[in-house]
Design a protein around this motif. Structure first.
Motif, PDB file in Angstrom:
ATOM      1  N   GLU A  91      -5.328  17.103   2.933  1.00  0.00           N
ATOM      2  CA  GLU A  91      -4.972  17.018   1.518  1.00  0.00           C
ATOM      3  C   GLU A  91      -5.192  15.588   1.062  1.00  0.00           C
ATOM      4  O   GLU A  91      -4.909  14.633   1.791  1.00  0.00           O
ATOM      5  N   PHE A  92      -5.691  15.442  -0.146  1.00  0.00           N
ATOM      6  CA  PHE A  92      -5.970  14.105  -0.656  1.00  0.00           C
ATOM      7  C   PHE A  92      -5.779  14.076  -2.158  1.00  0.00           C
ATOM      8  O   PHE A  92      -5.709  15.113  -2.818  1.00  0.00           O
ATOM      9  N   SER A  93      -5.678  12.886  -2.684  1.00  0.00           N
ATOM     10  CA  SER A  93      -5.643  12.724  -4.136  1.00  0.00           C
ATOM     11  C   SER A  93      -6.876  11.938  -4.548  1.00  0.00           C
ATOM     12  O   SER A  93      -7.384  11.113  -3.792  1.00  0.00           O
ATOM     13  N   LEU A  94      -7.345  12.222  -5.741  1.00  0.00           N
ATOM     14  CA  LEU A  94      -8.561  11.597  -6.243  1.00  0.00           C
ATOM     15  C   LEU A  94      -8.278  10.998  -7.613  1.00  0.00           C
ATOM     16  O   LEU A  94      -7.712  11.655  -8.481  1.00  0.00           O
ATOM     17  N   GLN A  95      -8.652   9.754  -7.780  1.00  0.00           N
ATOM     18  CA  GLN A  95      -8.497   9.077  -9.065  1.00  0.00           C
ATOM     19  C   GLN A  95      -9.879   8.603  -9.501  1.00  0.00           C
ATOM     20  O   GLN A  95     -10.610   7.995  -8.726  1.00  0.00           O
ATOM     21  N   VAL A 112     -10.023   7.597  -3.442  1.00  0.00           N
ATOM     22  CA  VAL A 112      -9.461   8.702  -2.669  1.00  0.00           C
ATOM     23  C   VAL A 112      -8.341   8.167  -1.778  1.00  0.00           C
ATOM     24  O   VAL A 112      -8.502   7.151  -1.112  1.00  0.00           O
ATOM     25  N   ARG A 113      -7.216   8.892  -1.780  1.00  0.00           N
ATOM     26  CA  ARG A 113      -6.094   8.538  -0.888  1.00  0.00           C
ATOM     27  C   ARG A 113      -5.753   9.753  -0.035  1.00  0.00           C
ATOM     28  O   ARG A 113      -5.697  10.873  -0.526  1.00  0.00           O
ATOM     29  N   PHE A 114      -5.506   9.492   1.259  1.00  0.00           N
ATOM     30  CA  PHE A 114      -5.125  10.586   2.144  1.00  0.00           C
ATOM     31  C   PHE A 114      -4.419  10.012   3.358  1.00  0.00           C
ATOM     32  O   PHE A 114      -4.468   8.818   3.622  1.00  0.00           O
ATOM     33  N   LYS A 122      -7.157   4.664   2.597  1.00  0.00           N
ATOM     34  CA  LYS A 122      -7.681   4.593   1.240  1.00  0.00           C
ATOM     35  C   LYS A 122      -9.193   4.438   1.320  1.00  0.00           C
ATOM     36  O   LYS A 122      -9.703   3.778   2.201  1.00  0.00           O
TER      37      LYS A 122
END
Length: 127
Positions: A91-95, A112-114, A122
């Motif tokens: 799972e990751f977040s994308l900005q 991207v952060r995971f 990062k």
């Protein structure tokens, strides 16, 4: 005898990759390998270690412009493949951020952060 030559060849290959990575990290021209690094290695072997640098030792470390470029591209591809593989299974977040440079050029930045193996990772990529 063959085992010793094979070991020297593998050591030269490993040194070539390590030196190519150092060249890339410093952002130096790829030609610096043949122009500065190999002559420096020869000088250190001759002067400090009092070991006559044989041409086989120096030739076992390929550092031509094209070789360094190829090694850097191989390492970059490997890192990109590893990162993509991790992101596919995590799972990751994308900005995303868009910006305009003074010369009317547009810049899109993906961040991207995971979490991977208990470490916070990062990554960013300018698109």
């Amino acid at each position: 005898m063959y085992s010793n030559l094979s070991h020297t060849s593998n050591d030269g290959l490993r040194a070539s990759y390590n030196l190519s990575l150092m060249i890339a990290r410093k952002g130096k021209p790829h030609t610096i390998g043949e122009e500065l690094i190999l002559p420096s290695v020869k000088e250190v072997l001759d002067t400090v270690l009092h070991h006559k640098a044989s041409s086989t030792v120096i030739k076992s470390i390929p550092l031509s412009n094209s070789t360094v470029q190829r090694r850097v591209e191989e390492m970059a591809t490997d890192i990109e493949d590893s990162l993509c593989s991790i992101i596919r299974n995590t799972e990751f977040s994308l900005q995303l951020d868009e910006s305009t440079l003074p010369v009317n050029e547009f810049l899109l930045l993906g961040y991207v952060r995971f979490v991977n193996d208990e470490f916070y990772m990062k990554s960013w990529q300018s698109l």
